[in-house]
Write a protein that holds these residues in place. Structure first.
Motif, PDB file in Angstrom:
ATOM      1  N   TYR A  46       0.837  -1.193   0.000  1.00 61.48           N
ATOM      2  CA  TYR A  46       0.000   0.000   0.000  1.00 61.48           C
ATOM      3  C   TYR A  46       0.875   1.248   0.000  1.00 61.48           C
ATOM      4  CZ  TYR A  46      -3.924   2.975   1.397  1.00 61.48           C
ATOM      5  OH  TYR A  46      -4.880   3.939   1.442  1.00 61.48           O
ATOM      6  N   ALA A  47       1.935   1.193   0.829  1.00 63.26           N
ATOM      7  CA  ALA A  47       2.823   2.349   0.921  1.00 63.26           C
ATOM      8  C   ALA A  47       3.506   2.613  -0.417  1.00 63.26           C
ATOM      9  CB  ALA A  47       3.860   2.108   2.012  1.00 63.26           C
ATOM     10  N   PHE A  48       3.958   1.545  -1.096  1.00 70.14           N
ATOM     11  CA  PHE A  48       4.652   1.753  -2.368  1.00 70.14           C
ATOM     12  C   PHE A  48       3.703   2.264  -3.440  1.00 70.14           C
ATOM     13  CE2 PHE A  48       8.327  -0.350  -0.614  1.00 70.14           C
ATOM     14  CZ  PHE A  48       9.360   0.272  -1.286  1.00 70.14           C
ATOM     15  N   ALA A  49       2.439   1.811  -3.386  1.00 70.38           N
ATOM     16  CA  ALA A  49       1.464   2.332  -4.333  1.00 70.38           C
ATOM     17  C   ALA A  49       1.314   3.836  -4.148  1.00 70.38           C
ATOM     18  CB  ALA A  49       0.123   1.625  -4.152  1.00 70.38           C
ATOM     19  N   TRP A  50       1.246   4.264  -2.881  1.00 72.31           N
ATOM     20  CA  TRP A  50       1.162   5.703  -2.633  1.00 72.31           C
ATOM     21  C   TRP A  50       2.438   6.417  -3.052  1.00 72.31           C
ATOM     22  CZ3 TRP A  50      -2.338   9.159  -2.196  1.00 72.31           C
ATOM     23  CH2 TRP A  50      -3.618   8.824  -1.738  1.00 72.31           C
ATOM     24  N   LEU A  51       3.579   5.738  -2.890  1.00 69.78           N
ATOM     25  CA  LEU A  51       4.849   6.353  -3.283  1.00 69.78           C
ATOM     26  C   LEU A  51       4.862   6.685  -4.772  1.00 69.78           C
ATOM     27  CD1 LEU A  51       7.826   4.612  -1.460  1.00 69.78           C
ATOM     28  CD2 LEU A  51       7.182   7.015  -1.448  1.00 69.78           C
ATOM     29  N   THR A  52       4.192   5.853  -5.583  1.00 71.11           N
ATOM     30  CA  THR A  52       4.128   6.139  -7.015  1.00 71.11           C
ATOM     31  C   THR A  52       3.428   7.473  -7.255  1.00 71.11           C
ATOM     32  OG1 THR A  52       3.895   3.779  -7.310  1.00 71.11           O
ATOM     33  CG2 THR A  52       3.526   5.141  -9.241  1.00 71.11           C
ATOM     34  N   VAL A  53       2.312   7.665  -6.520  1.00 72.23           N
ATOM     35  CA  VAL A  53       1.601   8.944  -6.641  1.00 72.23           C
ATOM     36  C   VAL A  53       2.501  10.076  -6.180  1.00 72.23           C
ATOM     37  CG1 VAL A  53      -0.439  10.225  -5.928  1.00 72.23           C
ATOM     38  CG2 VAL A  53      -0.566   7.746  -6.215  1.00 72.23           C
ATOM     39  N   LEU A  54       3.176   9.850  -5.043  1.00 74.29           N
ATOM     40  CA  LEU A  54       4.049  10.897  -4.509  1.00 74.29           C
ATOM     41  C   LEU A  54       5.192  11.207  -5.472  1.00 74.29           C
ATOM     42  CD1 LEU A  54       4.245  10.051  -0.711  1.00 74.29           C
ATOM     43  CD2 LEU A  54       2.981  11.854  -1.863  1.00 74.29           C
ATOM     44  N   LEU A  55       5.692  10.172  -6.148  1.00 72.32           N
ATOM     45  CA  LEU A  55       6.794  10.387  -7.090  1.00 72.32           C
ATOM     46  C   LEU A  55       6.377  11.349  -8.192  1.00 72.32           C
ATOM     47  CD1 LEU A  55       9.655   9.522  -8.078  1.00 72.32           C
ATOM     48  CD2 LEU A  55       8.518   7.807  -9.457  1.00 72.32           C
ATOM     49  N   VAL A  56       5.173  11.108  -8.757  1.00 71.41           N
ATOM     50  CA  VAL A  56       4.690  12.003  -9.812  1.00 71.41           C
ATOM     51  C   VAL A  56       4.560  13.417  -9.267  1.00 71.41           C
ATOM     52  CG1 VAL A  56       2.799  12.475 -11.386  1.00 71.41           C
ATOM     53  CG2 VAL A  56       3.517  10.124 -10.995  1.00 71.41           C
ATOM     54  N   ALA A  57       3.958  13.528  -8.069  1.00 65.91           N
ATOM     55  CA  ALA A  57       3.794  14.849  -7.464  1.00 65.91           C
ATOM     56  C   ALA A  57       5.160  15.482  -7.200  1.00 65.91           C
ATOM     57  CB  ALA A  57       3.008  14.724  -6.166  1.00 65.91           C
ATOM     58  N   PHE A  58       6.105  14.668  -6.731  1.00 65.30           N
ATOM     59  CA  PHE A  58       7.432  15.169  -6.401  1.00 65.30           C
ATOM     60  C   PHE A  58       8.147  15.693  -7.647  1.00 65.30           C
ATOM     61  CE2 PHE A  58      11.903  14.054  -4.850  1.00 65.30           C
ATOM     62  CZ  PHE A  58      12.011  15.240  -4.154  1.00 65.30           C
ATOM     63  N   ILE A  59       8.016  14.944  -8.765  1.00 64.31           N
ATOM     64  CA  ILE A  59       8.660  15.389 -10.011  1.00 64.31           C
ATOM     65  C   ILE A  59       8.132  16.764 -10.398  1.00 64.31           C
ATOM     66  CG2 ILE A  59       8.841  14.934 -12.483  1.00 64.31           C
ATOM     67  CD1 ILE A  59       8.872  11.963 -11.817  1.00 64.31           C
ATOM     68  N   VAL A  60       6.794  16.897 -10.373  1.00 61.02           N
ATOM     69  CA  VAL A  60       6.189  18.171 -10.775  1.00 61.02           C
ATOM     70  C   VAL A  60       6.634  19.278  -9.818  1.00 61.02           C
ATOM     71  CG1 VAL A  60       4.019  19.398 -11.093  1.00 61.02           C
ATOM     72  CG2 VAL A  60       4.222  17.017 -11.818  1.00 61.02           C
ATOM     73  N   ILE A  61       6.561  18.998  -8.497  1.00 64.42           N
ATOM     74  CA  ILE A  61       6.860  20.049  -7.511  1.00 64.42           C
ATOM     75  C   ILE A  61       8.336  20.426  -7.543  1.00 64.42           C
ATOM     76  CG2 ILE A  61       6.966  20.511  -5.030  1.00 64.42           C
ATOM     77  CD1 ILE A  61       4.388  18.813  -4.818  1.00 64.42           C
ATOM     78  N   ARG A  62       9.223  19.410  -7.731  1.00 63.43           N
ATOM     79  CA  ARG A  62      10.659  19.685  -7.758  1.00 63.43           C
ATOM     80  C   ARG A  62      10.998  20.646  -8.905  1.00 63.43           C
ATOM     81  NH1 ARG A  62      14.217  21.291  -6.891  1.00 63.43           N
ATOM     82  NH2 ARG A  62      16.317  20.761  -6.214  1.00 63.43           N
ATOM     83  N   ILE A  63      10.418  20.365 -10.091  1.00 69.15           N
ATOM     84  CA  ILE A  63      10.698  21.222 -11.240  1.00 69.15           C
ATOM     85  C   ILE A  63      10.066  22.601 -11.017  1.00 69.15           C
ATOM     86  CG2 ILE A  63      10.314  21.492 -13.718  1.00 69.15           C
ATOM     87  CD1 ILE A  63      10.521  18.492 -14.000  1.00 69.15           C
ATOM     88  N   LEU A  64       8.854  22.614 -10.430  1.00 68.87           N
ATOM     89  CA  LEU A  64       8.155  23.875 -10.183  1.00 68.87           C
ATOM     90  C   LEU A  64       8.963  24.765  -9.240  1.00 68.87           C
ATOM     91  CD1 LEU A  64       5.379  25.254 -10.744  1.00 68.87           C
ATOM     92  CD2 LEU A  64       4.650  24.384  -8.538  1.00 68.87           C
ATOM     93  N   ILE A  65       9.427  24.177  -8.120  1.00 67.39           N
ATOM     94  CA  ILE A  65      10.167  24.973  -7.130  1.00 67.39           C
ATOM     95  C   ILE A  65      11.453  25.522  -7.737  1.00 67.39           C
ATOM     96  CG2 ILE A  65      11.520  24.797  -4.994  1.00 67.39           C
ATOM     97  CD1 ILE A  65       9.376  22.974  -3.915  1.00 67.39           C
ATOM     98  N   ALA A  66      12.143  24.661  -8.524  1.00 60.67           N
ATOM     99  CA  ALA A  66      13.398  25.113  -9.124  1.00 60.67           C
ATOM    100  C   ALA A  66      13.154  26.218 -10.139  1.00 60.67           C
ATOM    101  CB  ALA A  66      14.104  23.932  -9.788  1.00 60.67           C
ATOM    102  N   ALA A  67      11.923  26.268 -10.689  1.00 62.11           N
ATOM    103  CA  ALA A  67      11.642  27.253 -11.730  1.00 62.11           C
ATOM    104  C   ALA A  67      11.148  28.569 -11.149  1.00 62.11           C
ATOM    105  CB  ALA A  67      10.620  26.696 -12.713  1.00 62.11           C
ATOM    106  N   VAL A  68      10.741  28.575  -9.864  1.00 58.82           N
ATOM    107  CA  VAL A  68      10.110  29.769  -9.296  1.00 58.82           C
ATOM    108  C   VAL A  68      10.979  31.027  -9.402  1.00 58.82           C
ATOM    109  CG1 VAL A  68       9.373  30.809  -7.111  1.00 58.82           C
ATOM    110  CG2 VAL A  68       8.417  28.639  -7.839  1.00 58.82           C
TER     111      VAL A  68
END
Lengths: 356, 309
Positions: A46-68
């Motif tokens: 269950y945790a790893f399934a959620w990690l997949t969602v978090l990974l997608v969110a993390f990719i988007v947020i990481r690029i977003l923060i670096a672009a701010v």
């Protein structure tokens, strides 16, 4: 350890059968340890399934923060500027956005034409009926070995087209530089000299340019279009096809009037997904498109794309440039995400239609 | 003209085919419908064959131009400096294997555990996870590189094989999840029910019944993901970068230094104006395609062993 679980064998049913009484061979309720492991394993999954969602969110947020920081300093002018000049501090990606869309759309037109044709060829029994006809002429169509030949030939062709997707894009780039460009250059220059007034031919091909990039890109999106279109065509209920043939329609009348309209949603979804792939394709374009910031209609002039811009500038980027490139990456991410979500949505609707 | 051979007027039975022009029923290219059909058949066949021309052209060019340099030297020596003759790309082959191996190590456990969850539950969470996986499938490979650059390169302060492996594992993950989920769902439900009926816990069912039965399908997905990752260039050019030296020095491998890979070598050498480098790029392309095709073939042969419901 319970005493009943001892290793002493006992006679079964008085018939001389010996039942082994070893504990691990008898079904039993899970021990506390097994219960704990079960719960732990389920929680882990269950945790790893959620990690997949978090990974997608993390990719988007990481690029977003670096672009701010770059977004703050450059604002929306970044999207409409045409110059990329690190020395003068001028940054704009309109030419790259134009180049990305222009090459992708042209590649999509070319790739769809060939890809859908190949899907029809594969799904409507062109090849298998031709091979069957040939066997029948040789009077071998009932031969136990030759009988399966039509299906085998068709599967071989399908696998060959899928093989197009297996070749790495950097190899296509290499092939484009040393095979495609020298091959098409004389024809392109001839077109320019004869029809130079047409906007598409307004420059000559001096090496890398839009046309070779588009040609290679269309080869790369073709397998996606063919695979998804073929699935959609095969999923058309046989009843519809039979009914069309039964009414006396020719093969192409039934394809145009019945089969293609029924499969159109699936084919369209495949084309949209291929569009997403074309927008994000990097290496073949970085090697073939010429990396020059200009907005021109000409098929023979060099251009640039967002992905190629990232590939060329990231390795030597300083801290400030990294932020600006992250902004460009964010734009590319937004475009491809939007296109991919639309494509996945269309395909999902298409498969629901078939399920009804 | 086709006519049905008929006996002479037998007993006054009316001829059922009277008034039928049999010529009309014959296939004739002069009729527009038939002509259209014939033309489109021809065009479709032509387009399909043309679509295969690039494949044969690429393969032939690889064999012709890449085959010239194929020899033991390219596997054992290091990339040449400009204007230097000879050389090879042994370090790039090792680098590709190490980076892809690391990426597989990251993505297989992650993907398999997610796939087990997806195959076992029909909740809203599972649907959301599946949607995210599909979004990840469409992520441009260069953005996986940008992500790894931000997370590893900027944090550790340098280009490294580790950063390249993280970028590749992001790209491998969706393939592994989706194919493994499919493979687990393909396991006949009576096998799963038998295990549960025997009193097995869900974990025991997964480890002793589902995973062993679905293993060929899962490995197919892994091999396809490996094949894709081995050919990826964009995520490596600014994460693993490139190196002209071996990965290990003094018998110790260092994963935190810039690392060569076949794909990046091809990209770098293709743009060079030196004949030697271009020849090596073609040879590297041949080796890379052979590696990718081998992984693909292993995957395909495993998929035929998959138990079907």
């Amino acid at each position: 350890m319970h005493s009943s679980g001892s290793a002493a064998p006992h006679a079964g049913l008085g018939l001389g059968l010996v039942f082994p009484a070893r504990k691990d061979e008898i079904t039993q309720a899970p021990t506390p340890r097994q219960r704990f492991l079960d719960a732990a394993f389920r929680k882990t999954c269950y945790a790893f399934a959620w990690l997949t969602v978090l990974l997608v969110a993390f990719i988007v947020i990481r690029i977003l923060i670096a672009a701010v920081p770059a977004m703050r300093s450059l604002g929306a002018g970044f999207l409409t500027g045409r110059v990329w000049d690190a020395n003068a501090g001028n940054y704009g990606i309109l030419a790259e956005i134009w180049g990305t869309l222009y090459t992708s759309i042209l590649a999509l037109i070319l790739g769809s034409l060939f890809g859908v044709a190949a899907a029809i060829f594969l799904s409507e029994g062109f090849l298998s009926s031709a091979v069957f006809g040939l066997l029948k002429k040789l009077d071998m169509h009932l031969n136990p070995i030759a009988k399966s030949l039509p299906d085998q030939v068709e599967r071989l062709l399908k696998e060959l087209i899928e093989l197009l997707a297996a070749i790495p894009s950097v190899v296509y780039g290499l092939w484009g530089i040393f095979v495609v460009i020298p091959l098409i250059r004389p024809y392109c220059d001839w077109l320019h000299s004869k029809l130079g007034w047409v906007p598409f031919f307004s420059t000559d091909l001096s090496g890398p340019g839009v046309l070779p990039a588009v040609m290679v890109l269309s080869i790369m999106v073709l397998p996606t279009i063919t695979a998804i279109s073929r699935d959609a065509l095969v999923a058309v209920p046989p009843k519809l096809r039979m009914a069309a043939y039964g009414l006396g329609a020719t093969r192409w009348e039934s394809i145009f009037a019945v089969i293609l309209p029924t499969a159109s949603r699936g084919i369209f979804g495949g084309i949209v997904l291929a569009f997403g792939r074309a927008l994000g394709e990097t290496m073949a374009l970085a090697m073939l498109v010429g990396n020059s910031n200009q907005i021109k209609l000409s098929l023979f002039s060099p251009a640039n794309t967002l992905a190629a811009l990232l590939a060329n500038n990231f390795p030597e980027a300083g801290p400030r440039e990294v932020g600006i490139l992250m902004y460009a990456a964010l734009v590319l991410l937004a475009i491809t995400l939007a296109v991919n979500i639309v494509g996945a949505f269309i395909l999902q609707r298409a498969s629901l239609l078939h399920a009804e | 003209m086709a006519t049905i051979p008929m006996k002479e007027n037998t007993g006054g039975v009316p001829n059922p085919f009277a008034g039928v022009d049999f010529g009309q029923l014959e296939r004739s290219l002069r009729r527009p419908r038939t002509f259209m059909d014939f033309t489109l058949n021809f065009v479709t066949t032509l387009l399909t064959l043309l679509a295969l021309v690039p494949l044969f052209s690429v393969v032939l060019m690889l064999l012709w131009r890449g085959g010239q340099r194929l020899g033991l030297a390219i596997f054992t020596s290091l990339p040449p400096a400009p204007l230097e003759q000879g050389g090879g790309f042994g370090n790039a082959i090792v680098g590709t294997l190490v980076i892809v191996g690391l990426a597989t190590l990251f993505s297989v456990p992650f993907g398999l555990l997610t796939a087990i969850y997806l195959a076992q539950s029909r909740t809203k969470v599972a649907e959301g996870v599946r949607f995210c996986t599909k979004v990840l499938t469409g992520l441009p490979s260069i953005l996986a590189g940008v992500f790894a650059y931000g997370v590893i390169v900027l944090v550790t302060g340098g280009f490294s094989a580790l950063a390249g492996a993280v970028a590749l594992s992001v790209l491998m993950l969706p393939t592994i999840i989706l194919t493994a989920e499919d493979a687990i769902r393909m396991v006949p439900s009576r096998m799963k029910e038998a295990a549960i009926g025997m009193g097995a816990t869900q974990t025991q069912t997964v480890w002793m019944v589902l995973l062993p039965t679905a293993m060929p399908g899962i490995l197919t997905g892994v091999m396809l993901a490996v094949a894709r990752a081995a050919g990826e260039t964009a995520p490596l050019i600014f994460t693993a970068l490139f190196s002209n030296y071996w990965l290990w020095e003094h018998g110790k491998a260092n994963l935190m230094q810039p690392t060569a890979s076949l794909a990046v070598l091809i990209y770098n050498f293709a743009g060079m104006p030196f004949k030697n480098q271009v020849e090596l790029a073609w040879a590297a392309a041949l080796v890379l395609v052979l590696m990718v095709l081998t992984a693909n073939l292993i995957g395909q042969s495993l998929s035929s062993k998959q138990v079907q419901q």
